[in-house]
Design an enzyme around this catalytic site. Structure first.
Site, PDB file in Angstrom:
ATOM      1  N   ARG A   1     -19.613  13.475  13.348  1.00 42.79           N
ATOM      2  CA  ARG A   1     -20.269  12.829  12.214  1.00 42.79           C
ATOM      3  C   ARG A   1     -21.363  11.856  12.597  1.00 42.79           C
ATOM      4  NH1 ARG A   1     -14.792  11.966   8.629  1.00 42.79           N
ATOM      5  NH2 ARG A   1     -14.586  14.178   8.209  1.00 42.79           N
TER       6      ARG A   1
ATOM      7  N   GLY B   1       0.839  -1.209   0.000  1.00 40.52           N
ATOM      8  CA  GLY B   1       0.000   0.000   0.000  1.00 40.52           C
ATOM      9  C   GLY B   1       0.860   1.238   0.000  1.00 40.52           C
TER      10      GLY B   1
HETATM   11  C1  LIG Z   1     -13.892  11.072  -0.005  1.00 36.65           C
HETATM   12  C2  LIG Z   1     -13.043  11.006   1.224  1.00 36.65           C
HETATM   13  C3  LIG Z   1     -12.713  12.145   1.925  1.00 36.65           C
HETATM   14  C4  LIG Z   1     -11.913  12.081   3.057  1.00 36.65           C
HETATM   15  N1  LIG Z   1     -11.589  13.235   3.684  1.00 36.65           N
HETATM   16  C5  LIG Z   1     -10.752  13.195   4.754  1.00 36.65           C
HETATM   17  C6  LIG Z   1     -10.317  14.395   5.365  1.00 36.65           C
HETATM   18  O1  LIG Z   1     -10.677  15.491   4.957  1.00 36.65           O
HETATM   19  N2  LIG Z   1      -9.486  14.302   6.420  1.00 36.65           N
HETATM   20  C7  LIG Z   1      -9.055  13.101   6.899  1.00 36.65           C
HETATM   21  O2  LIG Z   1      -8.280  13.093   7.846  1.00 36.65           O
HETATM   22  N3  LIG Z   1      -9.430  11.947   6.316  1.00 36.65           N
HETATM   23  C8  LIG Z   1     -10.270  11.960   5.260  1.00 36.65           C
HETATM   24  N4  LIG Z   1     -10.653  10.780   4.666  1.00 36.65           N
HETATM   25  C9  LIG Z   1     -10.116   9.510   5.166  1.00 36.65           C
HETATM   26  C10 LIG Z   1      -8.694   9.292   4.666  1.00 36.65           C
HETATM   27  O3  LIG Z   1      -8.576   9.744   3.346  1.00 36.65           O
HETATM   28  C11 LIG Z   1      -8.268   7.834   4.687  1.00 36.65           C
HETATM   29  O4  LIG Z   1      -8.584   7.251   5.890  1.00 36.65           O
HETATM   30  C12 LIG Z   1      -6.775   7.708   4.509  1.00 36.65           C
HETATM   31  O5  LIG Z   1      -6.351   8.453   3.405  1.00 36.65           O
HETATM   32  C13 LIG Z   1      -6.348   6.273   4.365  1.00 36.65           C
HETATM   33  O6  LIG Z   1      -4.984   6.231   4.040  1.00 36.65           O
HETATM   34  P1  LIG Z   1      -4.213   4.868   3.968  1.00 36.65           P
HETATM   35  O7  LIG Z   1      -2.828   5.197   3.575  1.00 36.65           O
HETATM   36  O8  LIG Z   1      -4.407   4.121   5.225  1.00 36.65           O
HETATM   37  O9  LIG Z   1      -4.939   4.026   2.840  1.00 36.65           O
HETATM   38  P2  LIG Z   1      -5.223   4.311   1.277  1.00 36.65           P
HETATM   39  O10 LIG Z   1      -4.943   5.684   0.877  1.00 36.65           O
HETATM   40  O11 LIG Z   1      -6.560   3.738   1.019  1.00 36.65           O
HETATM   41  O12 LIG Z   1      -4.156   3.445   0.549  1.00 36.65           O
HETATM   42  C14 LIG Z   1      -4.259   2.062   0.426  1.00 36.65           C
HETATM   43  C15 LIG Z   1      -3.116   1.580  -0.403  1.00 36.65           C
HETATM   44  O13 LIG Z   1      -3.048   0.175  -0.315  1.00 36.65           O
HETATM   45  C16 LIG Z   1      -2.944  -0.388  -1.593  1.00 36.65           C
HETATM   46  N5  LIG Z   1      -3.488  -1.725  -1.472  1.00 36.65           N
HETATM   47  C17 LIG Z   1      -4.644  -2.103  -0.891  1.00 36.65           C
HETATM   48  N6  LIG Z   1      -4.760  -3.425  -0.908  1.00 36.65           N
HETATM   49  C18 LIG Z   1      -3.654  -3.902  -1.518  1.00 36.65           C
HETATM   50  C19 LIG Z   1      -3.187  -5.205  -1.828  1.00 36.65           C
HETATM   51  N7  LIG Z   1      -3.867  -6.296  -1.495  1.00 36.65           N
HETATM   52  N8  LIG Z   1      -2.008  -5.324  -2.492  1.00 36.65           N
HETATM   53  C20 LIG Z   1      -1.296  -4.218  -2.825  1.00 36.65           C
HETATM   54  N9  LIG Z   1      -1.682  -2.979  -2.534  1.00 36.65           N
HETATM   55  C21 LIG Z   1      -2.849  -2.826  -1.890  1.00 36.65           C
HETATM   56  C22 LIG Z   1      -3.625   0.556  -2.508  1.00 36.65           C
HETATM   57  O14 LIG Z   1      -3.146   0.392  -3.811  1.00 36.65           O
HETATM   58  C23 LIG Z   1      -3.214   1.892  -1.890  1.00 36.65           C
HETATM   59  O15 LIG Z   1      -1.940   2.241  -2.345  1.00 36.65           O
HETATM   60  C24 LIG Z   1     -11.453  10.832   3.533  1.00 36.65           C
HETATM   61  C25 LIG Z   1     -11.799   9.685   2.848  1.00 36.65           C
HETATM   62  C26 LIG Z   1     -12.603   9.757   1.716  1.00 36.65           C
HETATM   63  C27 LIG Z   1     -13.019   8.516   1.040  1.00 36.65           C
END
Ligand SMILES: Cc1cc2nc3c(=O)[nH]c(=O)nc-3n(C[C@H](O)[C@H](O)[C@H](O)COP(=O)(O)OP(=O)(O)OC[C@H]3O[C@@H](n4cnc5c(N)ncnc54)[C@H](O)[C@@H]3O)c2cc1C
Ligand code: SF4
Ligand code: FES
Lengths: 669, 253
Positions: free
Chosen positions: A337, A40
């Site tokens: 929320r 990820g």
């Molecule tokens: C529309 C929207 C608005 C939001 N607004 C806010 C905000 O204003 N403020 C805030 O704090 N949060 C906000 N959030 C929440 C926040 O964006 C997410 O919780 C956060 O970005 C998640 O980051 P992450 O790095 O954990 O995961 P992600 O950004 O989801 O990244 C997941 C990664 O894992 C990879 N991956 C997944 N499964 C696999 C696999 N099996 N094999 C290889 N790669 C894989 C994907 O390719 C990706 O690179 C928002 C969310 C949404 C949907």
């Protein structure tokens, strides 16, 4: 299974500092001998991979999109919190910590959340140093706004595209390491299983999504940063590819899965329009700073609106029910929320919903008051002390456009309505998952060497995380926590040498993956993958959604188990294994969603209380507010996998201890 | 939204098994498409129909479906991201089409973006350009100075943000008759050139990114401006001009 949270001793404000001082280190010359896999490359993964690469480890990073820049983090709109107190409105590390714990309905770990608040300021410094173009005021300093559940302005933002800018910042740091050869990037690769050797995480099996090749990758530690699982509901604000596979496979290999039932429902999304809809779109929570939420006071007005006979602008001020301002005068439209979402549901259930779809689910988010206020201010600021009504409206709209222009355009493109002229229609939707793989203070799962970061872990958010804290957590984990705790773990591995991939453990894991791919491609069913995913989504939304009750949850558990049987009997997946095959990708993900869905319902059933995003209808007070049961449920519910039959999973409890803050009822009135 | 209705359409879609085989346009008929659906939801519906007929669905790239990840692409009726301006394909809605319309759907076509399958192309060249210098070389240790210690003029910050809003979708390349990536690279160069943090490495950045861009086989810019018109994020040609200035400055240093 033993849950040892490894929370350090000492005063809350000193824990992390003291702890860091005593973690083991890996000397710079030894780091190139060590391999780390990061699954990820969203905010959590990209920041972790960049930081570990920077330190000198060999990093292999994976994502299923064609580029790390596309991760779901890119979609975050509103902003990121940090206790900088630049606005001098009384913010502090303690207050951010307190608000977050309270916003999590006292179901998050104190020490973790405090650490998050502590490093929050650093995140902003780091991102600015990387060239993230945050919003600035005319003095050249950083601008802030406020988000739900707080009374200070601590949210940093880049228009309505904060996640995009933060991710591009992390991506640029990652790109730098890729360019330097310290991180090897595997785009369009999906992790499909974890490999354990002697009980430790030592590698993964990944599928090259373009060629279909099944690859073995070994490492001394594996970091899962695969994001959230909101897509279990089919309709959600998550990107279409977001899935639980990496986390679920780790769970099946022995990692506890914590608080799966904690799902955040976001109050301001565009309502569902029809049965072909594939996803829901969020309108940033920051809009609640400027918009007022209402439904008609009279049922007949709501009916007339739904029938297209009345326009919202025709409803007189005194006939509008600003229900959040009415119920929660102190926080008004800025309640957290879960509170805002339930209040919308309550009004729609009572028959006041305004959307003309089969459910009538929708409320208004109205900017007309703000247009007048800000328009007047702008006119005065220009020295025009007697502005005409038209001037005020024009200036007010201009103000809105500067602040939220991209969101307003997005809304208009989707709905074909102009939100400058008529109130937006909004309704709650599944947004963010607070459950995830259980991790200790080091962000290590119950499998040694398997770390989990960002939305994929359960760590910091408890029952209802506040806005703008997920981005903070992702970056805190990746930039500032994992580099320390992973090094501590790896200090014992400097003599291990390369982990071979031709071992029986790799053979076995590869066989598991190949068997399941072959199963799907050879299963001669009759229905599409989406058919099952949509049915799962409906069960989840209706029975494990905004409100849950014992009977519904029991039904959901049985229905999902039956759906699983049917899925395996009757799903049809075309194409072959050795090519780009999106249907196959979906099938593998939906298989995991089905099992997780059942566990979510089981978790919700055992939690006989209401807290934040988990609202058990049996446990509410006379005013319809959540009733927590701290005596019996002040724990993290961590589930242990016990084989194919999900109903056999065993619940372990991690008691939550609040030593530094006093637990209180959550009151936003 | 209550004005949504159902239409029937004809589709001519590019099918290509993989990078090595030759592709061709195939014809499909799809009924009962809600005008409230997005273009990609229409493709989902078509794919559902194809799978039910036990045929292979059409591969296309997408993820966020809200115009921000830059993953969706598609040449629709001869235009990148279809017949509307300022949007990505996932933001295009079927209300833009009429009952009985024939819609042509093709992948991005550019030497630097080889087709992987059907409508999916390989845009990793963009990543390699970024890896060549699209960053500020600062350690990710958090030991940086306080963010407000570097005040930045609001106009510069806003302009930098506007450039940084590029989503790397590749529409600029796809729509350019020369297959030039100048708008994308210009946006990246500009974002940093406008900020004090990026200034120190400005020379190397622009030289390295432009060198990589040329190596990837993108064409040259002849100022036709098609890129700006089709860019879903309104990235302005000014950024190309700024990149050229930066490049010139760097070359004579
Ligand atoms: C529309 C929207 C608005 C939001 N607004 C806010 C905000 O204003 N403020 C805030 O704090 N949060 C906000 N959030 C929440 C926040 O964006 C997410 O919780 C956060 O970005 C998640 O980051 P992450 O790095 O954990 O995961 P992600 O950004 O989801 O990244 C997941 C990664 O894992 C990879 N991956 C997944 N499964 C696999 C696999 N099996 N094999 C290889 N790669 C894989 C994907 O390719 C990706 O690179 C928002 C969310 C949404 C949907
Ligand atoms: S400049 Fe515009 S068209 Fe080109 S990649 Fe960026 S967003 Fe897409
Ligand atoms: S799918 Fe993300 S921009 Fe279209």
């Amino acid at each position: 299974m033993k849950l040892d949270s490894k929370i350090p001793e000492g005063h809350i404000s000193q824990k992390w500092t003291d702890y860091k001082d005593h973690l083991k280190l890996v000397a710079p010359n030894n780091r190139p001998k060590i391999d780390i896999i990061v699954v990820g490359t969203g905010l959590a993964g990209a920041s972790a991979a960049a930081s570990l690469g920077e330190m000198g480890y060999n990093v292999k990073a994976f994502c299923f999109q064609d580029s790390p820049r596309r991760a779901h983090s890119i979609a975050a709109q509103g902003g990121i919190n940090a206790a900088k107190n630049y606005q001098n409105d009384g913010d502090s590390t303690f207050r951010l910590f307190y608000d977050t714990i309270k916003g999590g309905d006292y179901r998050a770990r104190e020490a973790n959340v405090h650490r998050l608040a502590e490093v929050s300021g650093n995140i902003i410094d780091q991102c600015v140093a990387q060239g993230v173009p945050f919003a600035r005021d005319y003095g050249g300093l950083l601008d802030n706004r406020s988000f739900g559940g707080t009374q200070v302005q601590r949210t940093f933002y880049a228009a309505g595209q904060t996640g995009q800018q933060l991710l591009l910042g992390a991506y640029s740091a990652l790109s730098r390491q890729i360019g330097l050869g310290r991180v090897q990037m595997f785009n369009r690769h999906e992790m499909l299983d974890l490999v354990k050797v002697d009980g430790k995480a030592r590698g993964i099996i990944a599928r090259n999504l373009v060629t279909g090749e099944i690859e073995r990758h070994s490492a001394h530690a594996v970091i899962i940063a695969s994001g959230g699982y909101g897509n279990v509901y089919f309709l959600s604000t998550n990107a279409m590819g977001s899935n639980v596979t990496a986390g679920w496979k780790v769970h099946k290999q022995g990692a506890a899965f914590a608080n799966p039932c904690y799902v955040q429902i976001h109050p301001t999304c565009i309502p569902v329009h029809g049965t072909n809809q594939s996803k829901l779109t969020l309108m940033s929570e920051s809009l609640r700073n400027s918009g007022r939420i209402w439904v008609p006071k009279k049922k007949e007005d709501a009916e007339a609106i739904r029938a297209g006979k009345l326009k919202p602008t025709q409803i007189a001020e005194e006939d509008r029910d600003y229900y959040l301002e009415r119920r929660y005068p102190a926080f008004g439209n800025l309640v957290p929320r879960d509170v805002a979402s339930r209040a919308a549901k309550e009004r729609c259930d009572a028959g006041f919903g305004i959307e003309a779809n089969d459910t009538n689910e929708g409320v208004y988010l109205d900017f007309s008051t703000e247009i007048q206020n800000k328009g007047k201010q702008a006119a005065y600021a220009k020295g025009n002390h007697h502005p005409t009504a038209e001037e005020i409206t024009a200036l007010g709209k201009q103000w809105l456009e500067e602040k939220y222009g991209n969101l307003f355009t997005m809304y208009q493109k989707i709905t074909d309505e102009n939100p400058y002229e008529t109130p937006m229609k909004i309704y709650p939707a599944v947004h963010y998952t607070m459950g995830g793989v259980w991790v200790d203070y080091n962000l290590q799962s119950t499998i040694p060497g398997c770390f989990v970061a960002g939305e994929a872990n359960f760590s910091d958010h408890g029952a209802n995380r506040l806005g703008a804290s997920a981005l903070m957590q992702g970056l805190a984990d990746g930039y500032f926590v994992l580099p320390y705790t992973v090094s501590d773990y790896l200090a014992d591995d400097i003599r291990t040498g390369k982990i071979p991939t031709n071992s029986p453990e790799f053979d076995e894991a590869e066989k598991r993956v190949k068997d399941s791919i072959n199963f799907f491609l050879n299963n001669n069913g009759t229905k599409t993958v989406d058919h099952f995913h949509k049915r799962l989504g409906l069960i989840m939304w209706n029975k494990v959604g905004m409100g849950r009750n014992e009977q519904g949850l029991k039904e959901a558990i049985a229905e999902i188990a039956a759906l699983k049987d049917e899925f395996y009997k009757d799903v049809f997946v075309p194409g072959s294994a050795d090519e780009l095959n999106p249907e196959l990708e979906k099938a593998l993900r939906v298989a995991d969603f089905i099992e997780l869905g059942q566990l979510m319902a089981m978790d919700a059933l055992q939690r006989k209380e209401s807290c934040g995003g988990h609202f058990r209808e049996e446990y509410q007070d006379s005013e319809g507010e959540t009733l927590r049961d701290d005596e019996n449920f002040k724990f993290v519910g961590a589930w242990e996998y016990k084989g194919d039959d999900i109903s056999k999973e065993e619940l372990h409890k991690e008691e939550l201890k609040y030593e530094f803050i006093k637990i209180a009822a959550r009151n936003y009135k | 939204m209550s004005s949504a209705k159902n239409i029937n359409i004809n589709l001519k879609i590019w099918r290509q098994k993989n990078a090595k085989t030759k592709g061709s346009m195939e014809t499909y008929k799809l009924d009962n498409v809600s005008t409230a659906s997005s273009f990609l939801e229409m493709l989902d519906q078509l794919n559902e129909q194809l799978v039910n007929e036990r045929k292979e669905p059409i591969a296309f790239d997408h993820d966020c479906r809200e115009g921000i990840c830059g993953m969706c692409s598609l040449y629709i009726n001869g235009r990148a991201h279809g017949p509307d301006t300022g949007i990505t394909t996932c933001q295009l809605h079927m209300r833009m089409f009429k009952d009985g319309d024939t819609i042509y759907v093709e992948p991005w076509r550019s030497k630097a973006f080889p087709v992987i399958k059907d409508l999916v192309v390989d845009r990793s060249a963009f990543d390699r350009i970024q890896q060549a210098g699209g960053f500020v070389s600062v350690n990710t240790s958090g030991n940086t100075i306080d963010a407000n210690a570097t005040p930045i003029n609001k106009d510069d910050a806003d302009k930098s943000f506007e450039a940084a809003a590029c989503i790397g979708c590749g529409a600029c390349v796809a729509t350019c008759k020369n297959g030039s990536a100048m708008l994308f690279v210009g946006a990246k160069v500009s974002q940093y050139a406008l900020l004090p943090q990026g200034k120190i490495e400005a020379t190397n950045r622009v030289l390295n990114m432009v060198r990589q861009m040329d190596e990837e086989g993108f064409g040259n810019c002849t100022n036709t401006g098609a890129c700006e018109i089709e860019c879903p994020k309104g990235i302005s040609l000014e950024n190309i001009a700024r990149m050229n200035r930066e490049y010139l400055k760097a070359s004579i240093k």
